[in-house]
Structures are given as C-alpha cells and as structure tokens.
Design a protein around this motif. Structure first.
Motif, mmCIF file in Angstrom:
data_model
loop_
_atom_site.group_PDB
_atom_site.id
_atom_site.type_symbol
_atom_site.label_atom_id
_atom_site.label_comp_id
_atom_site.label_asym_id
_atom_site.label_seq_id
_atom_site.Cartn_x
_atom_site.Cartn_y
_atom_site.Cartn_z
ATOM 1 N N SER A 106 5.207 12.442 -0.282
ATOM 2 C CA SER A 106 4.339 13.063 0.710
ATOM 3 C C SER A 106 2.867 12.812 0.431
ATOM 4 N N ASP A 107 2.535 12.386 -0.782
ATOM 5 C CA ASP A 107 1.136 12.074 -1.088
ATOM 6 C C ASP A 107 0.642 10.857 -0.315
ATOM 7 N N ILE A 108 1.553 9.928 0.034
ATOM 8 C CA ILE A 108 1.100 8.739 0.763
ATOM 9 C C ILE A 108 1.938 8.430 2.012
ATOM 10 N N ARG A 109 2.827 9.330 2.390
ATOM 11 C CA ARG A 109 3.665 9.049 3.557
ATOM 12 C C ARG A 109 2.813 8.848 4.814
ATOM 13 N N VAL A 110 3.196 7.860 5.591
ATOM 14 C CA VAL A 110 2.580 7.620 6.892
ATOM 15 C C VAL A 110 3.630 7.990 7.943
ATOM 16 N N PRO A 111 3.503 9.162 8.561
ATOM 17 C CA PRO A 111 4.557 9.656 9.459
ATOM 18 C C PRO A 111 4.960 8.675 10.553
ATOM 19 N N GLU A 112 3.984 7.970 11.122
ATOM 20 C CA GLU A 112 4.305 7.055 12.213
ATOM 21 C C GLU A 112 5.292 5.969 11.778
ATOM 22 N N TYR A 162 5.699 19.779 4.660
ATOM 23 C CA TYR A 162 4.622 18.862 4.259
ATOM 24 C C TYR A 162 3.837 18.323 5.452
ATOM 25 N N ARG A 163 3.995 18.961 6.613
ATOM 26 C CA ARG A 163 3.346 18.469 7.822
ATOM 27 C C ARG A 163 1.830 18.383 7.654
ATOM 28 N N SER A 164 1.225 19.368 7.017
ATOM 29 C CA SER A 164 -0.240 19.406 6.921
ATOM 30 C C SER A 164 -0.805 18.386 5.940
ATOM 31 N N VAL A 165 0.030 17.839 5.077
ATOM 32 C CA VAL A 165 -0.488 16.905 4.064
ATOM 33 C C VAL A 165 -0.083 15.460 4.332
ATOM 34 N N GLU A 166 0.717 15.238 5.382
ATOM 35 C CA GLU A 166 1.188 13.888 5.683
ATOM 36 C C GLU A 166 0.534 13.347 6.945
ATOM 37 N N SER A 167 -0.245 12.301 6.802
ATOM 38 C CA SER A 167 -0.821 11.590 7.942
ATOM 39 C C SER A 167 -1.295 10.235 7.440
ATOM 40 N N ALA A 214 -4.204 8.956 7.983
ATOM 41 C CA ALA A 214 -5.579 9.113 7.509
ATOM 42 C C ALA A 214 -5.615 9.671 6.092
ATOM 43 N N LEU A 215 -4.819 10.710 5.833
ATOM 44 C CA LEU A 215 -4.798 11.294 4.489
ATOM 45 C C LEU A 215 -4.227 10.321 3.469
ATOM 46 N N SER A 216 -3.167 9.625 3.857
ATOM 47 C CA SER A 216 -2.566 8.648 2.954
ATOM 48 C C SER A 216 -3.581 7.583 2.547
ATOM 49 N N TYR A 217 -4.244 7.011 3.526
ATOM 50 C CA TYR A 217 -5.197 5.941 3.236
ATOM 51 C C TYR A 217 -6.404 6.464 2.456
ATOM 52 N N THR A 218 -6.834 7.694 2.762
ATOM 53 C CA THR A 218 -7.960 8.270 2.021
ATOM 54 C C THR A 218 -7.612 8.441 0.554
ATOM 55 N N ARG A 219 -6.409 8.921 0.280
ATOM 56 C CA ARG A 219 -5.983 9.109 -1.112
ATOM 57 C C ARG A 219 -5.882 7.781 -1.840
ATOM 58 N N GLN A 220 -5.287 6.798 -1.171
ATOM 59 C CA GLN A 220 -5.172 5.480 -1.794
ATOM 60 C C GLN A 220 -6.552 4.871 -2.053
ATOM 61 N N ARG A 234 5.771 0.334 2.842
ATOM 62 C CA ARG A 234 5.234 0.386 4.198
ATOM 63 C C ARG A 234 4.071 1.367 4.315
ATOM 64 N N TYR A 235 3.907 2.250 3.334
ATOM 65 C CA TYR A 235 2.809 3.211 3.366
ATOM 66 C C TYR A 235 1.521 2.677 2.738
ATOM 67 N N LEU A 236 1.624 1.620 1.956
ATOM 68 C CA LEU A 236 0.464 1.133 1.209
ATOM 69 C C LEU A 236 -0.525 0.450 2.153
#
Length: 360
Positions: A114-120, A138-143, A145-151, A170-172
């Motif tokens: 969930s730290d890097i999941r891209v829901p789409e 984990y809805r509020s932490v998965e997007s 935008a959040l994934s890419y920001t963390r990476q 696929r999330y990277l």
C-alpha cells in the motif's frame, strides 16, 4: 576486517525488519534495526523499538523524539548500508535521507504494497480490488500521486535502488530507480516447526487471519464458510487482533489457511508463515500475476466467487491436505528461507557499496 554494518529503518512491517536483521547477523553481518512504533502482530525480537507516546505529555514526547532522532542519525553514521522499509523516511523532512546522502552512504528502499500501490493499475485487471468499497482500510493512503511522491522522495535524495515483489513493477515510476531487485517475504525456518494436516482427520480446521478485514476479503471468506458448513464437518477460526505468538499457535494447529481475496498480487507474509508450518494455503492471485511467481507454487488459487467450490476438495480429502501441506513446507524452504535471503542480500549490499565507491 570488520563485518559489514547494515541499518534497517523504520517500519517493522509483518515483522520483516526483525526477521531480516536476525538472519543477517547469522550470516556474519553487523545488522541493526530501529523501528518507530509496534503492534501486537509484530515481533520486536532483535531490534530496537521506539515509541513517542502522546503529545499531551510534551516533556516525555520531546525526550523520546530526541532519542529516536539521535539514534537514527548515529546509526546511519556508523553503518555501511541503509535499508529503508515501506517507502517512509525515518525522520521529518526526510532528514535521515539527507544525512545518509551527505555522508555518502549507499541505500536501498523496500516496497511492501500500500505504500506504492497505484489503484488505477489494479482496477484494470482485478475486479475484486475494483469493488473494494468505501471501507477499504488503505483507501486514504493509496493513489498514484502518493505512490510517486513517496518514490520520488527516496530517488531525489540519492536512493536509486529498490526491492519489491515482481507484481509491484507496474507501480514503479519509470526512470526513478537505476536498479530494481526482486524480493520476497522471509521467515526463519528453524522457528517454524511444521505440523502437517493429519492424513486421517475427518474434522479439519480452517483459519483466516486478517490484519484488515476489507483488504483481506474477510466477508467473502465468511460467506464461503456459511455456504459450506451445512455440507461439511469443519471448524473455522477467525484470527483478528491476536498477539503474534498466539496467532501463530492457532495457525500451527489448523489444517487449511485462507489468506487474502482482494489484493490479487500474491500471497502475504501470514500465508508464507502458514506454508512454513506445513499448511495448505488458499489465496487469490490474479491471472496477470500468476506468471510472476515460481512455477512450483503450491497455493490454491481461488477468488471471491469460487472460494467455496475451491475449498471442497480440501474439505473432502485429508490426504490432499497433508500432501499440499508437505509441498508448502518445501516451497517455503526453497523460496522464503530468511538465511538464504540474507546471503543474497549481502551481495546486493556489496553491489551498492561498490557502486557508491565508483561514483565518489
């Protein structure tokens, strides 16, 4: 020659920092783990756990905050490699990342879900994730935008290597990481004595251990159990908010372990531990992820719609449960042994150190 010094920070997700640190020590690495916070389902063995407490007690909070900050900065200074877990810096404003870069310390970040999941990405080929609903934990932490920001936070501070299971590729975000290593969850096999399902037991025990009931598809599990209980003689155990040691004891005495039926990328650490204990595991792995796992995988692949149907052969045959349990233990020994993984990690760390030297 002094042993390699490796620091693991800051989230002990599924006890993986504890397990990895202890396995690394057993293969000759001076490994340390500092984690902030803990839960009853995590093992703190072999690592240092910090708790900040409540801000309502400001003096206590400031004292503990200072101790955490100092420990992180000091251990980074003394380490040869830094291994972050769960795409989270250890300190505010990513001070730990900045400090490590200023000191010239090589680092790697391990992604866990969930730290890097891209829901789409998952919504396109996983109908069960697509209809996860508003209560999904984990809805509020998965997007995206959040994934890419963390990476990007890690990459821009010089951490250009990462670890992840293959379905997470696929999330990277393209172009961020110069080196991607494929990882798996690990267990210390000597701590998991197998107790295979008895080949003559007419009354099997099913177990399901959700850390998050919506994310694990617990409603589908309960529905399947309700469908089957009028036709078969079995016991069902829902293991939730139970201390880790007690939960493992409950899994050790079960005959079938039901993992997750929403994520679709593969089985989790709880399922890995169940296989190490010699249990058949039932789990949902979506078709696009199946080729990314080893061919000898013994997991029974079931989804929310056919779970009851897929459980019937296991409920009907104690011998089948026993045979799959034996295969599960062999699989865990081959693919999830923490000591084998630690030996491989040493080569990864050495590559990072050598690469850093070449670029100094």
């Amino acid at each position: 020659m002094s042993p390699m010094r490796v620091l693991h920070l800051p989230v002990n997700i599924a006890s993986q920092i504890s397990i990895t640190v202890r396995a690394l020590r057993d293969v000759g690495v001076d490994a340390r783990g500092l984690v902030l916070g803990s839960t009853i389902v995590q093992s703190p063995t072999g690592i240092q756990v910090f708790s900040l407490g409540s801000r309502k007690k400001p003096l206590q909070w400031i004292t503990r905050r200072t101790a955490w900050d100092y420990s992180v900065l000091y251990e980074i200074w003394r380490s040869d490699v830094i291994h972050w877990h769960f795409a989270l810096p250890a300190l505010p404003r990513a001070l730990d990342l900045k400090w490590a870069r200023w000191l010239g310390k090589p680092g790697i970040v391990e992604f866990w879900g969930s730290d890097i999941r891209v829901p789409e990405e998952d919504e396109r080929d996983n109908p069960y994730y697509a209809r996860r609903g508003p209560d999904y934990e984990y809805r509020s932490v998965e997007s995206r935008a959040l994934s890419y920001t963390r990476q990007e936070c890690f990459a821009k501070h010089g951490v250009r290597a990462c670890l992840a299971i293959k379905p997470f590729s696929r999330y990277l975000k393209p172009g961020l990481f110069a080196k991607v290593y494929w990882s798996r969850g690990r267990v210390i096999m000597s701590e998991f004595q197998p107790r295979y399902p008895a080949p003559d037991n007419p009354h099997p025990i099913l177990a399901h251990s959700p850390t998050a009931k919506v994310a694990k598809g617990t409603a589908a599990v309960l529905a399947a159990v309700e469908t089957l209980k009028s036709q078969y003689d079995f016991e069902f155990r829902l293991i939730h908010n139970v201390p880790r040691a007690q939960a493992l004891e409950m899994v050790q005495t079960c005959d079938i372990f039901l993992d997750q039926f929403v994520d679709g990328n593969g089985y989790g650490i709880a399922a890995t531990e169940a296989m190490a204990l010699g249990k058949p595991v039932v789990c949902y792995i979506k078709p696009s992820a199946v080729p990314l796992w080893p061919m000898d995988i013994p997991v029974i692949n079931a989804n929310q719609d056919n779970l009851a149907q897929m459980l019937e052969p296991l409920l009907q045959s104690a011998q089948l449960r026993y045979e799959i349990g034996k295969r599960s233990r062999v699989y865990a020994e081959e693919h999830h042994d923490a000591h084998k993984y630690a030996q491989w990690l040493v080569t990864v760390y050495q590559e990072l150190i050598e690469q850093k030297r070449r670029h100094v």
